[in-house]
Design a protein around this motif. Structure first.
Motif: not given
Length: 281
Positions: A64-79
């Protein structure tokens, strides 16, 4: 993207949303969970307009996965981390809060594995989800309305899901003790899962059942034994509801060993192979 630009982007993209510095709280009137389902996929998702979506997703053979998907790239998605928090109407946290860090990162999407099941349970009890996007101190608070009903529907989808994925079902091996021609009781659950998969996947046009033996005994005796083993597996599948017309049964004796036995009773060679053939699109 800076904290300020992120906040401005959210303000412009989400009319009516509460945005303070880098905090986005999903408006309650938009906090609707939707179920997307079929026998091989269950997804409980909530759209965050202008930002992306949050979803719980499950496929056969996968965690089972919990996903967060942003509509456009985001530099904060590192941790990225997530935790449950009490809804505004709750006086206290229903379950002890724990912060989880995402295990998988890909472009503008992150996935949580360890967090998925406990947070799904907390969501069912009325909790909200709070995502922290990296070192930029940007937060998303995902509110929920009637989450218990949504989780119940998701669990109903999971209960009806295929027990196997295509990758798991397409090649199955049933092994036999030396000289034996009956399916062991311990192998029946595997055949039951395969039969259930075949009921759900309408793209399967043929099922190849190939009997094999080790190289102990005469070629004629091995050919007969491999035929009996293949017939046994085919009979079990028919008893479980598989159409006999889909089965193609072949007996190979000891002609195609997986391992060179050289006069020994090699267990890997005492088998019936089940291969599924799909229609071509």
């Amino acid at each position: 993207m800076s904290v300020l630009s992120f906040s401005l982007w959210l303000s412009a993209s989400l009319p009516g949303a509460l945005v303070t510095a880098a905090l986005l709280t999903q408006p309650a009137e938009q906090a609707k969970w939707q179920l997307n389902s079929d026998p091989f996929y269950c997804q409980l998702q909530q759209q965050v307009r202008g930002l992306g979506q949050v979803s719980f997703a499950l496929e056969p053979g996968q965690p089972l996965r919990l996903n967060l998907a942003l509509a456009q790239p985001h530099s904060a998605l590192q941790q990225v981390s997530v935790m449950a928090r009490p809804a505004d109407w709750q006086s206290s946290q229903p379950v002890a809060a724990q912060q989880y860090v995402a295990e998988l990162y890909q472009d503008s999407e992150v996935s949580f594995l360890q967090a998925a099941l406990p947070l799904l349970h907390q969501l069912q009890q009325g909790a909200w989800l709070q995502f922290d996007l990296g070192d930029a101190q940007q937060q998303l608070v995902l509110t929920s309305v009637r989450a218990a009903d949504a989780v119940d529907k998701f669990q109903g989808c999971v209960a009806q899901m295929s027990p196997l994925s295509w990758q798991q079902a397409r090649d199955t091996e049933i092994y036999f003790a030396s000289g034996k021609r009956q399916v062991d009781r311990q192998q029946l659950p595997g055949l039951q899962k395969l039969a259930r998969y075949l009921q759900l996947d309408n793209s399967i046009k043929k099922i190849l059942i190939d009997g094999h033996t080790d190289d102990v005994g005469t070629p004629l005796a091995n050919r007969v034994l491999s035929q009996e083993r293949a017939d046994e597996v085919a009979s079990r599948l028919i008893e479980l509801g598989v159409k006999a017309s889909m089965l193609e049964i072949r007996a190979h004796g000891n002609r195609y060993p997986l391992l060179p036995a050289q006069g020994k009773a090699e267990q890997s060679n005492r088998r019936v192979s089940i291969r599924l053939i799909r229609t071509t699109s």
